[in-house]
Design a protein around this motif. Structure first.
Motif, short mmCIF file in Angstrom:
data_model
loop_
_atom_site.label_atom_id
_atom_site.label_comp_id
_atom_site.label_asym_id
_atom_site.label_seq_id
_atom_site.Cartn_x
_atom_site.Cartn_y
_atom_site.Cartn_z
N ALA A 1 0.80 -1.22 0.00
CA ALA A 1 0.00 0.00 0.00
C ALA A 1 0.84 1.27 0.00
O ALA A 1 0.65 2.16 -0.84
N HIS A 2 1.79 1.38 0.91
CA HIS A 2 2.55 2.62 1.03
C HIS A 2 3.39 2.90 -0.21
O HIS A 2 3.46 4.04 -0.69
N SER A 3 4.00 1.86 -0.76
CA SER A 3 4.84 2.04 -1.95
C SER A 3 4.01 2.48 -3.15
O SER A 3 4.41 3.37 -3.91
N VAL A 4 2.84 1.87 -3.32
CA VAL A 4 1.99 2.22 -4.45
C VAL A 4 1.45 3.64 -4.29
O VAL A 4 1.41 4.42 -5.26
N ILE A 5 1.04 3.99 -3.09
CA ILE A 5 0.55 5.35 -2.84
C ILE A 5 1.63 6.39 -3.13
O ILE A 5 1.38 7.42 -3.78
N GLU A 6 2.84 6.15 -2.67
CA GLU A 6 3.94 7.09 -2.92
C GLU A 6 4.25 7.19 -4.41
O GLU A 6 4.55 8.28 -4.92
N ALA A 7 4.20 6.07 -5.11
CA ALA A 7 4.45 6.08 -6.55
C ALA A 7 3.40 6.92 -7.27
O ALA A 7 3.71 7.69 -8.18
N LEU A 8 2.14 6.79 -6.84
CA LEU A 8 1.07 7.59 -7.45
C LEU A 8 1.24 9.08 -7.12
O LEU A 8 1.06 9.94 -7.99
N LYS A 9 1.60 9.37 -5.90
CA LYS A 9 1.79 10.77 -5.52
C LYS A 9 2.93 11.42 -6.30
O LYS A 9 2.89 12.62 -6.60
N ASN A 10 3.93 10.62 -6.64
CA ASN A 10 5.08 11.14 -7.39
C ASN A 10 4.91 10.97 -8.89
O ASN A 10 5.85 11.19 -9.66
N GLU A 11 3.69 10.60 -9.29
CA GLU A 11 3.32 10.49 -10.71
C GLU A 11 4.27 9.59 -11.50
O GLU A 11 4.64 9.89 -12.63
N LYS A 12 4.63 8.50 -10.88
CA LYS A 12 5.42 7.50 -11.59
C LYS A 12 4.56 6.89 -12.70
O LYS A 12 3.33 6.81 -12.57
N ALA A 13 5.17 6.48 -13.80
CA ALA A 13 4.44 5.99 -14.97
C ALA A 13 3.89 4.59 -14.71
O ALA A 13 4.46 3.57 -15.10
N ILE A 14 2.75 4.54 -14.04
CA ILE A 14 2.10 3.27 -13.71
C ILE A 14 1.08 2.93 -14.79
O ILE A 14 0.27 3.77 -15.18
N GLU A 15 1.13 1.71 -15.26
CA GLU A 15 0.22 1.26 -16.30
C GLU A 15 -1.07 0.68 -15.72
O GLU A 15 -2.15 0.88 -16.27
N GLU B 1 -9.26 3.37 -0.72
CA GLU B 1 -9.90 4.62 -1.15
C GLU B 1 -8.87 5.64 -1.61
O GLU B 1 -9.05 6.32 -2.63
N GLU B 2 -7.76 5.73 -0.88
CA GLU B 2 -6.71 6.68 -1.27
C GLU B 2 -6.11 6.27 -2.61
O GLU B 2 -5.87 7.13 -3.48
N ILE B 3 -5.85 4.98 -2.80
CA ILE B 3 -5.31 4.51 -4.07
C ILE B 3 -6.30 4.78 -5.20
O ILE B 3 -5.93 5.24 -6.28
N ASN B 4 -7.58 4.53 -4.95
CA ASN B 4 -8.61 4.79 -5.95
C ASN B 4 -8.64 6.25 -6.37
O ASN B 4 -8.71 6.57 -7.57
N GLN B 5 -8.58 7.14 -5.41
CA GLN B 5 -8.65 8.57 -5.71
C GLN B 5 -7.43 9.04 -6.49
O GLN B 5 -7.55 9.78 -7.47
N LEU B 6 -6.24 8.61 -6.05
CA LEU B 6 -5.01 9.00 -6.74
C LEU B 6 -4.96 8.43 -8.16
O LEU B 6 -4.56 9.11 -9.12
N ALA B 7 -5.37 7.18 -8.30
CA ALA B 7 -5.36 6.53 -9.62
C ALA B 7 -6.35 7.21 -10.56
O ALA B 7 -6.06 7.42 -11.75
N LYS B 8 -7.51 7.54 -10.06
CA LYS B 8 -8.53 8.21 -10.88
C LYS B 8 -8.03 9.56 -11.35
O LYS B 8 -8.22 9.94 -12.51
N LYS B 9 -7.36 10.28 -10.48
CA LYS B 9 -6.83 11.60 -10.82
C LYS B 9 -5.82 11.51 -11.95
O LYS B 9 -5.76 12.36 -12.84
N GLN B 10 -5.00 10.46 -11.92
CA GLN B 10 -3.97 10.28 -12.95
C GLN B 10 -4.42 9.38 -14.09
O GLN B 10 -3.66 9.09 -15.00
N GLN B 11 -5.68 8.95 -14.06
CA GLN B 11 -6.25 8.07 -15.08
C GLN B 11 -5.44 6.77 -15.22
O GLN B 11 -5.16 6.30 -16.32
#
Length: 244
Positions: free
Chosen positions: A10-24, A38-48
């Protein structure tokens, strides 16, 4: 075989999303919800970023990792900023050639198209963030490494990219069976963007309304369509033929 790069927990994925790493893509257990979902969902949705809710068995191959049933797959390349990339190319070239993929969802088709695009001198490839094949190890392998030699941009909406092209004097050419125009008989600009769509659905109707020219290839057999990567290659080499 090329190693698959993943981020897990969880923490690694959240940090990667916050830093806009190129996640597929992100995998989450569909049968579980925890405080991080919920936090992962919101961050992922924001970055599509696409989230797939999968059964627990999908995580079995990663059981040696402390993944908490949260795994993100990282793109092997960094996507470039669309406007900056296009402007840089336009300042350097009088006859730029761009390729826009509107809904190509098969990773191997994407890899094949990238390989052909690199061989035919395409200056940049544009992909939508949604409704597009991910860039993974299969894409890299099928591209024969060409993916590292050509700029690739991801955009929120294909329509915005097309408007930007048109405002820059770039002709938009769509490959579609919904026309009587064979590419061989059409006038094309020295500055152009070729648009290819999903091989089943084709280019979206809204995109077709936006383009300057619709073209197709002749089909002389009984099959009604070509594989999208084959069609893309034929069209790109017709453009190359005219240029040389």
């Amino acid at each position: 075989m090329e190693k698959e790069e993943i981020i897990y927990g969880a923490h690694s994925v959240i940090e990667a999303l916050k830093n806009e790493k190129a996640i597929e893509k992100i995998l989450l257990n569909k049968g579980q919800r925890n405080e991080f979902y919920e936090e992962i969902n919101q961050l992922a949705k924001k970055q599509q970023v696409k989230i797939s809710f999968v059964p627990q068995v999908k995580f079995k191959k990663y059981e040696h990792l402390n993944h908490q049933e949260i795994i993100a797959f990282v793109s092997p390349i960094e996507f470039l900023d669309f406007e900056k990339t296009i402007e840089d190319i336009l300042t350097k070239k009088d006859n730029p050639l761009f390729l826009v993929l509107d809904g190509v969802t098969d990773v191997r088709n994407l890899g094949s198209i990238i390989r052909t695009a690199e061989c035919t001198g395409v200056d940049a490839i544009i992909l939508p963030k949604n409704n597009s094949a991910g860039v993974n190890k299969d894409t890299v392998k099928t591209s024969a490494g060409a993916i590292y030699n050509i700029p690739i941009c991801k955009v929120d909406h294909v329509h915005d990219a097309l408007f930007y092209f048109q405002s820059s004097g770039i002709q938009l050419i769509a490959a579609t069976e919904k026309t009587e125009n064979y590419i061989y008989s059409q006038e094309i600009s020295s500055k152009l963007a070729l648009i290819m769509g999903d091989e089943n659905k084709g280019i979206s109707s809204s995109t077709l309304k936006q383009v300057d020219l619709k073209v197709k290839l002749p089909l002389l057999g009984n099959i009604e369509s070509l594989n999208v990567s084959v069609a893309c290659g034929a069209l790109l080499y017709e453009i190359v033929r005219r240029r040389i």
